[in-house]
Scaffold this motif. Sequence first.
Motif, PDB file in Angstrom:
ATOM      1  N   PHE A   1       0.820  -1.211   0.000  1.00  0.00           N
ATOM      2  CA  PHE A   1       0.000   0.000   0.000  1.00  0.00           C
ATOM      3  C   PHE A   1       0.860   1.269   0.000  1.00  0.00           C
ATOM      4  CE2 PHE A   1       0.404  -1.360   4.424  1.00  0.00           C
ATOM      5  CZ  PHE A   1       0.801  -0.205   5.080  1.00  0.00           C
ATOM      6  N   GLN A   2       2.198   1.113  -0.124  1.00  0.00           N
ATOM      7  CA  GLN A   2       3.099   2.256  -0.243  1.00  0.00           C
ATOM      8  C   GLN A   2       4.005   2.074  -1.453  1.00  0.00           C
ATOM      9  OE1 GLN A   2       4.965   2.335   3.655  1.00  0.00           O
ATOM     10  NE2 GLN A   2       3.464   3.805   4.408  1.00  0.00           N
ATOM     11  N   GLY A   3       3.420   1.619  -2.559  1.00  0.00           N
ATOM     12  CA  GLY A   3       4.195   1.353  -3.757  1.00  0.00           C
ATOM     13  C   GLY A   3       4.831  -0.025  -3.706  1.00  0.00           C
ATOM     14  N   ASP A   4       5.192  -0.564  -4.863  1.00  0.00           N
ATOM     15  CA  ASP A   4       5.855  -1.862  -4.931  1.00  0.00           C
ATOM     16  C   ASP A   4       7.194  -1.785  -4.228  1.00  0.00           C
ATOM     17  OD1 ASP A   4       3.720  -2.714  -6.424  1.00  0.00           O
ATOM     18  OD2 ASP A   4       4.736  -2.489  -8.355  1.00  0.00           O
ATOM     19  N   GLU A   5       7.431  -2.673  -3.286  1.00  0.00           N
ATOM     20  CA  GLU A   5       8.625  -2.568  -2.444  1.00  0.00           C
ATOM     21  C   GLU A   5       9.268  -3.937  -2.244  1.00  0.00           C
ATOM     22  OE1 GLU A   5      10.022  -0.459   1.762  1.00  0.00           O
ATOM     23  OE2 GLU A   5       7.910  -0.630   1.290  1.00  0.00           O
ATOM     24  N   TRP A   6       9.497  -4.647  -3.338  1.00  0.00           N
ATOM     25  CA  TRP A   6      10.178  -5.928  -3.227  1.00  0.00           C
ATOM     26  C   TRP A   6      11.594  -5.714  -2.691  1.00  0.00           C
ATOM     27  CZ3 TRP A   6       7.577 -10.393  -4.314  1.00  0.00           C
ATOM     28  CH2 TRP A   6       6.386 -10.267  -5.037  1.00  0.00           C
ATOM     29  N   PRO A   7      12.085  -6.594  -1.808  1.00  0.00           N
ATOM     30  CA  PRO A   7      13.472  -6.465  -1.340  1.00  0.00           C
ATOM     31  C   PRO A   7      14.462  -6.622  -2.486  1.00  0.00           C
ATOM     32  CG  PRO A   7      12.220  -8.012   0.024  1.00  0.00           C
ATOM     33  CD  PRO A   7      11.386  -7.728  -1.190  1.00  0.00           C
ATOM     34  N   ASP A   8      15.658  -6.079  -2.290  1.00  0.00           N
ATOM     35  CA  ASP A   8      16.735  -6.292  -3.254  1.00  0.00           C
ATOM     36  C   ASP A   8      17.126  -7.766  -3.272  1.00  0.00           C
ATOM     37  OD1 ASP A   8      16.785  -3.578  -3.800  1.00  0.00           O
ATOM     38  OD2 ASP A   8      18.392  -3.165  -2.359  1.00  0.00           O
ATOM     39  N   GLY A   9      17.735  -8.172  -4.381  1.00  0.00           N
ATOM     40  CA  GLY A   9      18.310  -9.513  -4.450  1.00  0.00           C
ATOM     41  C   GLY A   9      17.362 -10.595  -4.885  1.00  0.00           C
ATOM     42  N   GLY A  10      16.212 -10.239  -5.465  1.00  0.00           N
ATOM     43  CA  GLY A  10      15.227 -11.228  -5.883  1.00  0.00           C
ATOM     44  C   GLY A  10      15.685 -12.045  -7.088  1.00  0.00           C
ATOM     45  N   PRO A  11      14.785 -12.801  -7.710  1.00  0.00           N
ATOM     46  CA  PRO A  11      13.331 -12.747  -7.527  1.00  0.00           C
ATOM     47  C   PRO A  11      12.866 -13.426  -6.238  1.00  0.00           C
ATOM     48  CG  PRO A  11      13.881 -14.433  -9.148  1.00  0.00           C
ATOM     49  CD  PRO A  11      15.165 -13.730  -8.818  1.00  0.00           C
ATOM     50  N   TRP A  12      11.732 -12.917  -5.708  1.00  0.00           N
ATOM     51  CA  TRP A  12      11.169 -13.390  -4.455  1.00  0.00           C
ATOM     52  C   TRP A  12       9.746 -13.907  -4.647  1.00  0.00           C
ATOM     53  CZ3 TRP A  12      14.673 -13.528  -0.678  1.00  0.00           C
ATOM     54  CH2 TRP A  12      15.720 -12.604  -0.694  1.00  0.00           C
ATOM     55  N   ARG A  13       9.357 -14.795  -3.741  1.00  0.00           N
ATOM     56  CA  ARG A  13       7.953 -15.192  -3.598  1.00  0.00           C
ATOM     57  C   ARG A  13       7.461 -14.702  -2.240  1.00  0.00           C
ATOM     58  NH1 ARG A  13       6.308 -19.985  -6.261  1.00  0.00           N
ATOM     59  NH2 ARG A  13       7.355 -20.111  -8.299  1.00  0.00           N
ATOM     60  N   LEU A  14       6.207 -14.266  -2.193  1.00  0.00           N
ATOM     61  CA  LEU A  14       5.627 -13.911  -0.909  1.00  0.00           C
ATOM     62  C   LEU A  14       5.502 -15.152  -0.041  1.00  0.00           C
ATOM     63  CD1 LEU A  14       4.265 -11.695   0.860  1.00  0.00           C
ATOM     64  CD2 LEU A  14       2.089 -12.479  -0.093  1.00  0.00           C
ATOM     65  N   LEU A  15       6.028 -15.064   1.169  1.00  0.00           N
ATOM     66  CA  LEU A  15       5.931 -16.149   2.144  1.00  0.00           C
ATOM     67  C   LEU A  15       4.750 -15.921   3.081  1.00  0.00           C
ATOM     68  CD1 LEU A  15       7.240 -18.629   3.648  1.00  0.00           C
ATOM     69  CD2 LEU A  15       8.516 -16.930   4.996  1.00  0.00           C
ATOM     70  N   LEU A  16       4.670 -14.718   3.637  1.00  0.00           N
ATOM     71  CA  LEU A  16       3.651 -14.407   4.639  1.00  0.00           C
ATOM     72  C   LEU A  16       3.261 -12.943   4.533  1.00  0.00           C
ATOM     73  CD1 LEU A  16       2.034 -15.049   7.280  1.00  0.00           C
ATOM     74  CD2 LEU A  16       4.107 -14.384   8.533  1.00  0.00           C
ATOM     75  N   GLN A  17       1.971 -12.668   4.587  1.00  0.00           N
ATOM     76  CA  GLN A  17       1.445 -11.310   4.707  1.00  0.00           C
ATOM     77  C   GLN A  17       0.574 -11.274   5.957  1.00  0.00           C
ATOM     78  OE1 GLN A  17       0.048  -9.050   1.164  1.00  0.00           O
ATOM     79  NE2 GLN A  17      -1.965  -9.109   2.166  1.00  0.00           N
ATOM     80  N   LEU A  18       0.848 -10.294   6.837  1.00  0.00           N
ATOM     81  CA  LEU A  18       0.185 -10.264   8.137  1.00  0.00           C
ATOM     82  C   LEU A  18      -0.100  -8.823   8.541  1.00  0.00           C
ATOM     83  CD1 LEU A  18      -0.452 -12.635  10.186  1.00  0.00           C
ATOM     84  CD2 LEU A  18       1.580 -11.873  11.435  1.00  0.00           C
ATOM     85  N   ASP A  19      -1.352  -8.520   8.779  1.00  0.00           N
ATOM     86  CA  ASP A  19      -1.721  -7.223   9.352  1.00  0.00           C
ATOM     87  C   ASP A  19      -1.639  -7.369  10.870  1.00  0.00           C
ATOM     88  OD1 ASP A  19      -2.325  -5.792   6.944  1.00  0.00           O
ATOM     89  OD2 ASP A  19      -4.162  -6.956   6.776  1.00  0.00           O
ATOM     90  N   SER A  20      -0.501  -6.946  11.436  1.00  0.00           N
ATOM     91  CA  SER A  20      -0.177  -7.365  12.803  1.00  0.00           C
ATOM     92  C   SER A  20      -1.068  -6.734  13.868  1.00  0.00           C
ATOM     93  CB  SER A  20       1.289  -7.058  13.110  1.00  0.00           C
ATOM     94  OG  SER A  20       1.543  -5.669  13.058  1.00  0.00           O
ATOM     95  N   ASN A  21      -1.788  -5.654  13.541  1.00  0.00           N
ATOM     96  CA  ASN A  21      -2.730  -5.096  14.514  1.00  0.00           C
ATOM     97  C   ASN A  21      -3.991  -5.938  14.660  1.00  0.00           C
ATOM     98  OD1 ASN A  21      -0.994  -2.988  14.949  1.00  0.00           O
ATOM     99  ND2 ASN A  21      -2.297  -1.397  14.082  1.00  0.00           N
TER     100      ASN A  21
END
Length: 226
Positions: free
Chosen positions: A174-194
């Motif tokens: 929700f703040q622009g695409d922000e994949w970490p450096d060094g990919g390619p990556w797959r999403l492991l976990l998405q969690l709205d911690s509140n």
Amino acid sequence: MPGMARTLRIEGFSATDRPVSTPTTKFGGQPVWLRGPQWPISAAWNRPMRFVAQIELEQVLGAAGHGKVAYVFVTHGDHEEEFFDPDIIDPDGGENAVIVQPGGDHPGQVRPLATGPGLYTRDGSAVEFTADLRPVDEPGPLTDGDLGALPSADRDHGAQPIDGHKIGGTPSFFQGDEWPDGGPWRLLLQLDSNWVPCSLTLGAAPRLFAFVSEDGSRGKLLIQDS
């Protein structure tokens, strides 16, 4: 527009009545290591990070993740402890970690600790959960350009199918695409911690994204906060 991506929606969290002792997907408690403890240490505080979850990688990577587990950690205070390290949001800030076993590579300091800090409730009680998972297909990555191409009436709803707690699938940035450096990556976990049944202070309105490399050899974590 992108194709579809397979994901496991987390429909809820079920508290366990005894410690989970197998390397299955779970949240809290103590990690069940496959190859001996590799507990990551906070770069700034020189103390063990807090264990958040372990996830079977076959659920995310298929055959490439068979027999592998990813362990998710963040720097986090104890009950009634007030410190908060802003570097927790940075995948290279030394205040979070995704440890992959067997054979995973982690650049930070680790210690062979058999036990360490885990998740707790708001009264400070240790807690452990299994996840109630539902497999679904969802849209592939939605860039800002993809959303901009939608009719105006649909733009606010374009990201809704990929929101929420989940394992695998498409990250709902929700703040622009922000994949970490060094990919390619797959999403492991998405969690709205509140919105989890434990105390997990990661910001004001944070969303945690953990990633794993496509070959299942390493992981990264970042947090977006509004």
